[in-house]
Write a protein that holds these residues in place. Structure first.
Motif, short mmCIF file in Angstrom:
data_model
loop_
_atom_site.label_atom_id
_atom_site.label_comp_id
_atom_site.label_asym_id
_atom_site.label_seq_id
_atom_site.Cartn_x
_atom_site.Cartn_y
_atom_site.Cartn_z
N ILE A 194 0.84 -1.20 0.00
CA ILE A 194 0.00 0.00 0.00
C ILE A 194 0.88 1.25 0.00
CG2 ILE A 194 -1.74 1.30 1.30
CD1 ILE A 194 -2.89 -1.28 0.42
N LYS A 195 1.90 1.21 0.84
CA LYS A 195 2.79 2.37 0.98
C LYS A 195 3.48 2.67 -0.36
CE LYS A 195 6.13 4.12 4.32
NZ LYS A 195 7.06 3.73 5.40
N GLU A 196 4.04 1.66 -0.98
CA GLU A 196 4.74 1.86 -2.25
C GLU A 196 3.79 2.33 -3.34
OE1 GLU A 196 7.90 -0.69 -3.13
OE2 GLU A 196 7.92 -0.23 -5.28
N LEU A 197 2.60 1.72 -3.35
CA LEU A 197 1.61 2.11 -4.36
C LEU A 197 1.14 3.55 -4.15
CD1 LEU A 197 0.02 1.02 -6.78
CD2 LEU A 197 -1.70 0.16 -5.20
N SER A 198 0.95 3.95 -2.91
CA SER A 198 0.50 5.32 -2.63
C SER A 198 1.57 6.33 -3.03
CB SER A 198 0.11 5.48 -1.16
OG SER A 198 1.24 5.63 -0.35
N ASN A 199 2.85 5.96 -2.85
CA ASN A 199 3.95 6.83 -3.29
C ASN A 199 3.93 7.01 -4.80
OD1 ASN A 199 5.06 7.41 -0.83
ND2 ASN A 199 6.55 5.74 -0.88
N ARG A 200 3.79 5.88 -5.50
CA ARG A 200 3.80 5.94 -6.97
C ARG A 200 2.65 6.76 -7.52
NH1 ARG A 200 5.76 0.74 -10.36
NH2 ARG A 200 7.18 -0.16 -8.84
N MET A 201 1.46 6.61 -6.89
CA MET A 201 0.27 7.26 -7.42
C MET A 201 0.08 8.66 -6.85
SD MET A 201 -0.74 4.88 -9.43
CE MET A 201 -2.25 5.66 -9.98
N ASN A 202 0.87 8.97 -5.83
CA ASN A 202 0.72 10.24 -5.14
C ASN A 202 -0.67 10.37 -4.50
OD1 ASN A 202 2.14 12.40 -4.29
ND2 ASN A 202 2.36 13.36 -6.30
N TRP A 203 -1.12 9.28 -3.91
CA TRP A 203 -2.38 9.25 -3.20
C TRP A 203 -2.12 9.05 -1.72
CZ3 TRP A 203 -5.15 5.15 -6.73
CH2 TRP A 203 -5.53 5.76 -7.92
N THR A 204 -3.16 9.24 -0.91
CA THR A 204 -3.01 8.98 0.52
C THR A 204 -3.02 7.46 0.74
OG1 THR A 204 -5.38 8.89 0.99
CG2 THR A 204 -4.32 11.07 1.06
N ILE A 205 -2.49 7.08 1.91
CA ILE A 205 -2.49 5.66 2.29
C ILE A 205 -3.94 5.14 2.32
CG2 ILE A 205 -2.05 4.08 4.23
CD1 ILE A 205 0.55 4.86 3.08
N GLY A 206 -4.85 5.97 2.84
CA GLY A 206 -6.25 5.55 2.97
C GLY A 206 -6.90 5.23 1.63
N GLU A 207 -6.74 6.16 0.67
CA GLU A 207 -7.30 5.95 -0.68
C GLU A 207 -6.72 4.68 -1.30
OE1 GLU A 207 -7.86 10.36 -2.71
OE2 GLU A 207 -5.83 9.65 -2.26
N THR A 208 -5.40 4.52 -1.13
CA THR A 208 -4.72 3.40 -1.77
C THR A 208 -5.17 2.08 -1.14
OG1 THR A 208 -2.86 4.91 -1.99
CG2 THR A 208 -2.47 2.60 -2.55
N ALA A 209 -5.31 2.09 0.19
CA ALA A 209 -5.76 0.87 0.88
C ALA A 209 -7.17 0.50 0.41
CB ALA A 209 -5.74 1.09 2.39
N ASP A 210 -8.01 1.52 0.20
CA ASP A 210 -9.38 1.27 -0.26
C ASP A 210 -9.41 0.59 -1.62
OD1 ASP A 210 -10.50 2.34 1.96
OD2 ASP A 210 -11.13 4.23 1.04
N VAL A 211 -8.60 1.07 -2.53
CA VAL A 211 -8.65 0.52 -3.89
C VAL A 211 -8.08 -0.90 -3.92
CG1 VAL A 211 -6.50 1.53 -4.74
CG2 VAL A 211 -8.30 0.98 -6.35
N VAL A 212 -7.04 -1.15 -3.12
CA VAL A 212 -6.47 -2.50 -3.09
C VAL A 212 -7.47 -3.48 -2.46
CG1 VAL A 212 -4.62 -3.93 -2.12
CG2 VAL A 212 -4.08 -1.72 -3.12
N ALA A 213 -8.16 -3.02 -1.41
CA ALA A 213 -9.17 -3.87 -0.78
C ALA A 213 -10.32 -4.16 -1.75
CB ALA A 213 -9.70 -3.21 0.50
#
Lengths: 96, 96
Positions: free
Chosen positions: A7-26
């Motif tokens: 989640i952390k790496e993906l949020s960095n790449r996308m420039n999104w918050t951890i919360g948004e990124t966790a939501d989409v992965v879930a």
């Protein structure tokens, strides 16, 4: 790599918050597992295909008392790597 | 379910554009395949673990001319379904 680090790496790449990124992965995991439970397969570009395979019933033995019992048939999830992933792994020197 | 339909369903759920959603799914696939090619495993909550397994070299036979040849060792990606996915599939009636 744990889910948290992914989640952390993906949020960095996308420039999104951890919360948004966790939501989409879930949500993605939920869609894939729901489709599988509906008997559908799911193809993810760059990774490969998720599908289910039926394992037939079989007879097993309880080692404690020697009693035989029936293991019922079940569905298991299997993953078939796609061409991109296969090629990426082909470049690795396996003699290390 | 093809990648395109997966993107569409995910974009509906997240209320994002197709473009944004396609980007995040591509980035996710890229992170997972890169980690695998670095020898790392990747765990996705709700789905399971991706990892690599080394297949040893083996001798095969060309059926056309009977010539034996060496198939070099290689890395293959394997997926181990996690508990959530296993349970979801357990509820399915396999006798249908």
């Amino acid at each position: 790599m744990k889910n948290k680090d992914l989640i952390k790496e993906l949020s960095n790449r996308m420039n999104w918050t951890i919360g948004e990124t966790a939501d989409v992965v879930a949500a993605l995991g939920n869609i894939i597992s729901t489709k599988l439970s509906e008997g559908d397969s799911v193809y993810l570009d760059g990774l490969g295909q998720f599908e289910t395979k039926k394992k037939g019933e079989r007879i097993s033995v309880n080692p404690a008392n020697g009693q035989r019992y029936l293991v019922p048939p079940k569905l298991v999830a299997v993953f078939k790597p796609g061409g991109t992933l296969k090629n990426k792994l082909k470049e690795i020197d396996t003699n290390e």
